[in-house]
Design a protein around this motif. Structure first.
Motif, PDB file in Angstrom:
ATOM      1  N   ALA A  17       0.882  -1.166   0.000  1.00  9.26           N
ATOM      2  CA  ALA A  17       0.000   0.000   0.000  1.00  9.26           C
ATOM      3  C   ALA A  17       0.916   1.210   0.000  1.00  9.26           C
ATOM      4  CB  ALA A  17      -0.906   0.009   1.220  1.00  9.26           C
ATOM      5  N   TYR A  18       0.955   1.912  -1.123  1.00 10.15           N
ATOM      6  CA  TYR A  18       1.853   3.042  -1.267  1.00 10.15           C
ATOM      7  C   TYR A  18       1.081   4.232  -1.823  1.00 10.15           C
ATOM      8  CZ  TYR A  18       5.877   5.844  -2.484  1.00 10.15           C
ATOM      9  OH  TYR A  18       6.791   6.856  -2.549  1.00 10.15           O
ATOM     10  N   GLU A  19       1.030   5.323  -1.064  1.00  9.01           N
ATOM     11  CA  GLU A  19       0.319   6.517  -1.519  1.00  9.01           C
ATOM     12  C   GLU A  19       1.264   7.414  -2.317  1.00  9.01           C
ATOM     13  OE1 GLU A  19      -2.466  10.232  -0.047  1.00  9.01           O
ATOM     14  OE2 GLU A  19      -1.897   8.688   1.392  1.00  9.01           O
ATOM     15  N   VAL A  20       0.847   7.737  -3.517  1.00  3.16           N
ATOM     16  CA  VAL A  20       1.631   8.560  -4.431  1.00  3.16           C
ATOM     17  C   VAL A  20       1.299  10.032  -4.185  1.00  3.16           C
ATOM     18  CG1 VAL A  20       2.152   9.016  -6.860  1.00  3.16           C
ATOM     19  CG2 VAL A  20       1.512   6.697  -6.135  1.00  3.16           C
ATOM     20  N   THR A  21       2.324  10.871  -4.055  1.00  3.91           N
ATOM     21  CA  THR A  21       2.094  12.299  -3.840  1.00  3.91           C
ATOM     22  C   THR A  21       2.431  13.097  -5.105  1.00  3.91           C
ATOM     23  OG1 THR A  21       4.334  12.821  -3.079  1.00  3.91           O
ATOM     24  CG2 THR A  21       2.749  12.030  -1.414  1.00  3.91           C
ATOM     25  N   GLY A  22       1.824  14.259  -5.208  1.00  2.30           N
ATOM     26  CA  GLY A  22       2.121  15.150  -6.323  1.00  2.30           C
ATOM     27  C   GLY A  22       3.576  15.575  -6.338  1.00  2.30           C
ATOM     28  N   GLU A  23       4.131  15.829  -5.158  1.00  3.18           N
ATOM     29  CA  GLU A  23       5.531  16.256  -5.073  1.00  3.18           C
ATOM     30  C   GLU A  23       6.478  15.200  -5.632  1.00  3.18           C
ATOM     31  OE1 GLU A  23       4.552  16.554  -1.225  1.00  3.18           O
ATOM     32  OE2 GLU A  23       3.648  18.512  -1.544  1.00  3.18           O
TER      33      GLU A  23
END
Length: 149
Positions: A17-23
């Motif tokens: 489970a890996y949340e992708v960020t805009g940065e």
């Protein structure tokens, strides 16, 4: 430790489970894939995607990390011969949470080196809605527990 003999065709596994960020989308793209729809929110809003999207290579890298942490660290993995059928199925956007599903498609003993077996595995990267965002067939090599059999 999981060896070649422990792997069966049809085995499946789900992990990560890996949340992708805009940065991080912009940071990765600035360094490796500087197309405007990966690096600039305004340009991305005018692109075919309509918003900032992760590079496919970024998505592949995230899924590779999840694969290593979820499966390969506990497997007698010996690397890979490559990947087949790499496909970016749908865009990854900021806030998407990625996970991985694998399925063993084929296995066979190496003819040139009986100490290793070849295992072909379908990998699907999925988002929080269970939609496939990326897929490939990994052509893995796994150590054999008993190369004499």
């Amino acid at each position: 430790m999981q060896y070649y003999e422990d792997v069966e065709i049809g085995d499946t596994n789900e992990f990560g489970a890996y949340e992708v960020t805009g940065e991080e989308i912009v940071e990765f793209a600035d360094q490796y894939d500087p197309q405007p729809f990966h690096t600039d929110e305004e340009a991305a809003s005018e692109s075919a995607f309509g918003e900032l999207v992760a590079s496919g290579w970024h998505t592949a890298s995230i899924c590779m990390r999840l694969l290593v942490e979820g499966a390969l660290e506990e497997q007698a993995a010996m690397g890979a011969r490559g990947v087949d059928e790499l496909r970016w199925r749908r865009p990854v956007t900021p806030g998407d949470v990625l996970s991985v599903r694998t399925e063993v498609l084929d296995k066979r003993v190496s003819e040139s080196d009986p100490r290793r077996g070849y295992v072909d595995t379908l990998l699907e990267g999925r988002n929080q809605n269970d939609a496939v965002v990326i897929s490939w067939i990994g052509l893995g090599m796994i150590e054999r527990r008993d190369p004499e059999t």
